[in-house]
Design an enzyme around this catalytic site. Structure first.
Site, PDB file in Angstrom:
ATOM      1  N   GLY A 147      71.028 -11.107  -4.299  1.00 52.79           N
ATOM      2  CA  GLY A 147      70.138 -12.279  -4.591  1.00 52.79           C
ATOM      3  C   GLY A 147      70.803 -13.645  -4.087  1.00 52.79           C
ATOM      4  N   GLU A 157      64.590 -20.418  -5.140  1.00 50.98           N
ATOM      5  CA  GLU A 157      65.313 -21.350  -4.008  1.00 50.98           C
ATOM      6  C   GLU A 157      66.699 -21.758  -4.370  1.00 50.98           C
ATOM      7  OE1 GLU A 157      63.343 -21.053  -2.056  1.00 50.98           O
ATOM      8  OE2 GLU A 157      61.712 -22.411  -1.694  1.00 50.98           O
ATOM      9  N   GLY A 158      67.454 -20.707  -5.270  1.00 50.59           N
ATOM     10  CA  GLY A 158      68.739 -21.120  -5.594  1.00 50.59           C
ATOM     11  C   GLY A 158      69.015 -21.078  -6.901  1.00 50.59           C
ATOM     12  N   THR A 159      69.641 -20.416  -7.664  1.00 52.19           N
ATOM     13  CA  THR A 159      69.724 -20.444  -9.190  1.00 52.19           C
ATOM     14  C   THR A 159      70.413 -21.712  -9.661  1.00 52.19           C
ATOM     15  OG1 THR A 159      71.716 -19.191  -9.074  1.00 52.19           O
ATOM     16  CG2 THR A 159      70.043 -17.857  -9.347  1.00 52.19           C
ATOM     17  N   GLU A 212      73.189 -21.761 -11.456  1.00 49.45           N
ATOM     18  CA  GLU A 212      74.565 -21.723 -11.002  1.00 49.45           C
ATOM     19  C   GLU A 212      74.904 -22.013  -9.392  1.00 49.45           C
ATOM     20  OE1 GLU A 212      73.550 -19.802 -14.431  1.00 49.45           O
ATOM     21  OE2 GLU A 212      72.773 -19.632 -12.545  1.00 49.45           O
ATOM     22  N   PHE A 272      61.191  -9.716  -4.698  1.00 48.75           N
ATOM     23  CA  PHE A 272      60.500 -10.855  -5.045  1.00 48.75           C
ATOM     24  C   PHE A 272      60.126 -11.707  -4.123  1.00 48.75           C
ATOM     25  CE2 PHE A 272      64.090  -9.681  -8.103  1.00 48.75           C
ATOM     26  CZ  PHE A 272      63.271  -9.157  -9.256  1.00 48.75           C
ATOM     27  N   GLY A 295      49.476 -22.840 -32.430  1.00 49.64           N
ATOM     28  CA  GLY A 295      48.610 -23.197 -31.404  1.00 49.64           C
ATOM     29  C   GLY A 295      48.992 -23.205 -30.130  1.00 49.64           C
ATOM     30  N   THR A 345      65.776 -12.560  -0.151  1.00 48.37           N
ATOM     31  CA  THR A 345      66.410 -11.573  -1.238  1.00 48.37           C
ATOM     32  C   THR A 345      66.335 -10.188  -1.150  1.00 48.37           C
ATOM     33  OG1 THR A 345      65.943 -13.677  -2.759  1.00 48.37           O
ATOM     34  CG2 THR A 345      66.158 -11.603  -3.913  1.00 48.37           C
ATOM     35  N   GLU A 346      66.948  -9.411  -1.560  1.00 46.70           N
ATOM     36  CA  GLU A 346      67.105  -7.859  -1.498  1.00 46.70           C
ATOM     37  C   GLU A 346      67.095  -7.576  -3.038  1.00 46.70           C
ATOM     38  OE1 GLU A 346      68.670  -7.492   2.892  1.00 46.70           O
ATOM     39  OE2 GLU A 346      69.672  -6.643   1.259  1.00 46.70           O
TER      40      GLU A 346
END
Length: 388
Positions: free
Chosen positions: A140, A366-368, A370, A165, A342, A135-136
């Site tokens: 993404g 590891e992949g969204t 979508e 990330f 609580g 990822t950059e």
């Protein structure tokens, strides 16, 4: 008092294998990880006691080949280890999952004999951690559009760019990094490299302050004219995209297992936070969450079993990751609704507030969601009669 939830055990896994490692992970989670959670949350880093314990217990060599000092466990056993770790701390489970699934696995599958000898024994012993840098800052889900560039130089390769990330990034002894030599080639221009810590031109730009996963080291990495020898190329030049996608397929089972562990913890926290005689709406939320956790468990176990059998598992891995990550977030959210004050008091004993924050990232890594839906839809359409 409400009757206990049905047993979480079952299935056809070999008890002598799965239960042994699972019980060890449960004991470690209770004795070492849970007591360290306050420090994880406060300091935002992994305590040395946890890292040393993971290495000592063999959890950092679980999936690695025996010839390199690992235990070579199967996928279902790996799931049984990640679940209790994630129940105690998603940060700890994520460290283990990344180290194995997307760092050690690509080296094991595509590394040269010299690369395997250099890195795998040290990774198995826990002497070094692994990281995965795809990822950059501006890239993404579409990994074909990388902007980190590499070029040939007389001594090997030069990398220039940054990654965002990256779990374990600052502490990793080796980073599996991806770069392109020509963005116009899309996936065909991407290659994979093994970048050891201390390489000139390779540095950590910043440690990220996140919504959740406070104990997980997440950083931006920078390659500033970072020169690597020819031996740093992982696999064939131009095959980096394929290596990344293969790693992510396996990694999705690991993240699905982590998601299942978080969902189980949120379900238990909800049950413990309710009165002996809850209101009907509270009981309904608890029951709904229980059913979803059991359904997620079935998907995760099926994906791991398919991989262990040597069968194609990409569809099952995406389905497990998609559903289990959503379930983790929903169960934590319902728990907050059911338990009330609580569950959101950070000074209280109920962990739902932390689980809710942590669960959000599981639908992204590891992949969204979508991306998983796109993968599943493509597989379903390709399987239509007469289309094969």
């Amino acid at each position: 008092m409400e009757a206990p939830l049905p047993s979480r055990r079952g299935g056809t896994e070999p008890p002598s294998v799965v239960m042994g490692w699972g019980e060890r992970a449960e004991r470690f989670a209770q004795r070492v990880v849970l007591p360290a959670v306050p420090d994880l949350e406060k300091d935002g880093g992994m305590p040395r006691s946890v890292l040393e314990g993971l290495a000592k217990e063999g959890f950092l060599g679980l999936t690695l080949p025996r010839e390199y000092g690992g235990s070579e466990v199967d996928g279902r056993t790996f799931v049984e280890v990640l679940r209790p770790l994630a129940r105690a701390s998603l940060a700890v489970a994520t460290l283990v999952a990344v180290h194995h699934s997307v760092a050690a696995a690509p080296i094991q599958e595509h590394g040269s004999p010299a690369q395997k000898e250099r890195y795998l024994p040290a990774m198995a012993k826990g002497e070094i951690l692994g990281a995965f840098a795809l990822t950059e800052p501006s890239v993404g889900s579409d990994a074909q559009r990388l902007t980190t560039r590499y070029s040939r130089v007389p001594a090997g390769f030069r990398l220039k760019g940054s990654k965002m990330f990256i779990t374990n990034g600052a502490s990793a002894g080796v980073v599996v990094a991806f770069a392109t030599h020509d963005p116009s080639l899309a996936s065909r221009g991407v290659s994979a490299f093994l970048v050891p810590q201390g390489t000139p031109g390779f540095s950590t730009a910043q440690k990220l302050d996140k919504l959740g996963l406070w104990g997980s080291e997440t950083v931006e990495l920078v390659f500033e004219d970072c020169e690597l020898p020819d031996g740093a190329l992982l696999g064939e030049e131009g095959r980096g995209f394929t290596i990344a996608m293969e790693a992510l397929e396996g990694g999705r089972i690991g993240i699905a297992a982590c998601s299942l562990g978080v969902a189980e913890a949120a379900l238990e926290a909800t049950r413990e936070g309710l009165p002996d005689e809850p209101e009907p709406w509270q009981a309904s939320l608890l029951a709904r969450s229980f059913v979803e956790v059991e359904a997620a468990r079935a998907l995760v176990e099926r994906a791991a079993a398919k991989r262990d059998a040597g069968e194609p598992f990409a569809t099952e891995a995406s389905a497990a990751k998609l559903y289990a990550s959503q379930v983790a977030f929903r169960v934590a959210s319902r728990g907050i609704d059911a338990v009330g004050r609580g569950a959101v008091d950070r000074a209280g004993a109920n962990p739902l507030e932390r689980l809710f924050r942590d669960a959000r990232v599981l639908t992204i890594v590891e992949g969204t969601t979508e991306i998983q839906e796109r993968i599943l839809a493509r597989a379903l359409l390709a399987a239509r009669p007469g289309r094969g």
